[in-house]
Design an enzyme around this catalytic site. Sequence first.
Site, mmCIF file in Angstrom:
data_model
loop_
_atom_site.group_PDB
_atom_site.id
_atom_site.type_symbol
_atom_site.label_atom_id
_atom_site.label_comp_id
_atom_site.label_asym_id
_atom_site.label_seq_id
_atom_site.Cartn_x
_atom_site.Cartn_y
_atom_site.Cartn_z
ATOM 1 N N GLU A 138 0.834 -1.215 0.000
ATOM 2 C CA GLU A 138 0.000 0.000 0.000
ATOM 3 C C GLU A 138 0.863 1.258 0.000
ATOM 4 O O GLU A 138 0.781 2.111 0.898
ATOM 5 C CB GLU A 138 -0.944 -0.012 1.211
ATOM 6 C CG GLU A 138 -1.953 -1.148 1.142
ATOM 7 C CD GLU A 138 -2.949 -1.180 2.297
ATOM 8 O OE1 GLU A 138 -2.613 -0.691 3.392
ATOM 9 O OE2 GLU A 138 -4.061 -1.694 2.112
ATOM 10 N N GLU B 46 -5.458 -8.203 -1.422
ATOM 11 C CA GLU B 46 -6.132 -8.078 -0.123
ATOM 12 C C GLU B 46 -7.594 -7.744 -0.380
ATOM 13 O O GLU B 46 -7.895 -6.846 -1.169
ATOM 14 C CB GLU B 46 -5.548 -6.938 0.728
ATOM 15 C CG GLU B 46 -4.204 -7.215 1.330
ATOM 16 C CD GLU B 46 -3.779 -6.145 2.329
ATOM 17 O OE1 GLU B 46 -4.655 -5.550 2.992
ATOM 18 O OE2 GLU B 46 -2.565 -5.912 2.432
HETATM 19 C C1 BGP Z 1 -4.373 -3.102 5.024
HETATM 20 C C2 BGP Z 1 -3.063 -3.683 5.424
HETATM 21 C C3 BGP Z 1 -3.123 -5.015 6.070
HETATM 22 C C4 BGP Z 1 -4.403 -5.327 6.817
HETATM 23 C C5 BGP Z 1 -5.651 -4.706 6.245
HETATM 24 C C6 BGP Z 1 -6.829 -4.750 7.173
HETATM 25 O O1 BGP Z 1 -4.249 -1.719 5.045
HETATM 26 O O2 BGP Z 1 -2.205 -3.828 4.322
HETATM 27 O O3 BGP Z 1 -1.954 -5.191 6.795
HETATM 28 O O4 BGP Z 1 -4.280 -5.245 8.153
HETATM 29 O O5 BGP Z 1 -5.446 -3.392 5.837
HETATM 30 O O6 BGP Z 1 -6.689 -3.756 8.140
HETATM 31 P P1 BGP Z 1 -7.113 -3.920 9.634
HETATM 32 O O7 BGP Z 1 -6.269 -5.008 10.186
HETATM 33 O O8 BGP Z 1 -6.829 -2.628 10.259
HETATM 34 O O9 BGP Z 1 -8.553 -4.250 9.637
#
Ligand code: BGP
Length: 478
Positions: A177, A370
């Site tokens: 990201e 993701e």
């Molecule tokens: C993204 C990240 C991940 C993951 C995901 C969900 O921004 O790349 O590492 O964690 O978000 O986020 P969260 O765990 O805050 O729900």
Amino acid sequence: MSTAERRSGFPQGFLWGGAVSANQVEGAWDEDGKGPSIQDVLPDGLVGQRTAAPVEPNLKRVAIDFYHRYEDDIALLAEMGFTVFRFSIAWSRIFPRGDESEPNEAGLAHYDRVIDTCLAHGIQPMVTMSHYETPLHLAEQLGGWSDRRMLAHWERYARTLLERYGDRVKYWLTFNEINSVLHAPFASGAITTPAHELSDADLYQAIHHELVASAAATRLARHIAPEALVGCMVLGTPTYPLTPDPRDVMAAMTTDRASLAFGDVHVRGEYPGYFLRTLREAGVHLDITEEDRVLLRENTVDFVSFSYYVSVCETADPARRVTGSGNIFAGVPNPTLQASQWGWQIDPVGLRVILNQFWDRWQKPLFIVENGLGAVDELVEVDGELTVHDDYRIAYLNDHLVQVEEALADGVSLLGYATWGCIDLVSSSNARMSKRYGLIYVDRNDDGSGTLARYRKDSFRWYAEVIRSNGASLERHR
Ligand code: BGP
């Protein structure tokens, strides 16, 4: 068109799997020579306060103990039929401080085993080089990516990974990201200056250095591992105008472009005009060398990967510019959408929108690395077995994948889909276990209690069938 034909929307060889990051699953935070990373001073997650030094409690110190349990966990992923598994390498396992001249062999050997375990199961490993886990020493010594000296340390790290694993790892991502540095400068850019004191000049210089670093890693891959494919990774958040007012449309475009610029540079090898205008108007004069320009131009990416959880709205009207919740950054809430328990608005169609937007714009193969639903799960006993009835997660994933199939029918080129947190892990934003994404439940709680045992959720069995049928089992009409 028959139902059978309609359902064959995923191409042969489409990669199905899931994704994690080192700091959210591994634990073993100081084992086998590993140095602390910036995650060790973020005990409450990306939205929490940074501490002066690593402190307890920090759930990530043990996380889900993937460091010791990777063999059994990867076997579970294989049981679902995974053909791709995305994970990150913890930079501070390889270079504990970040500035050593020689890597830590124990750290390298660990990832040999993880990669070989994946391959033994027929799973393609996809490696993220940097997922919010810069060595802490490097961050403290240099203050993060605003400092050009980060580049030399990064290149040594990237070279080490490519030389060691390049014969076995085909899919590489540089920065997780990368555009999130706009909103989380410490987690994303290791920038130690507090966000409210950070000048535009330092922020944009950090962005430039990361973009150059990404191109440098791509150049190294071309030489060291010519078969490898290198992708950028962007936080994908389509931005809709809150109303049809043309000023809202323009405001949405401007917000979108702040992120799209990162993909533009990775794909086209130069800064777009609108980005240069932003710099001009902010009075920022970037330090860009001729060598940087050549590096960016000659080392564009093979594919574009992205995370997708939410869409946002934007408006030019200050009175309506209320902020909701979202992944790393929040936009104006969309009155037509429902939200998750954490206020992240759920928008399956937005995934089709962004797939088409990215494909139309870049004409590069895409990879969804993701996507998923963070939710509170309840473990229940059925016939003596523990499981989770996570029909809400199945509905979320199903509806998003149906939109992926639509995008494929639109002509989008997509290499694969990796659901986020395929096994429960520590949340990135709040560093808690209770925000679960997994298809596999991990018995660990926010207070650190739990046996760390793994249990298959209903979504585990559902996803296995989706993969087995190459998407034919998806329900198209919910
Ligand atoms: C993204 C990240 C991940 C993951 C995901 C969900 O921004 O790349 O590492 O964690 O978000 O986020 P969260 O765990 O805050 O729900």
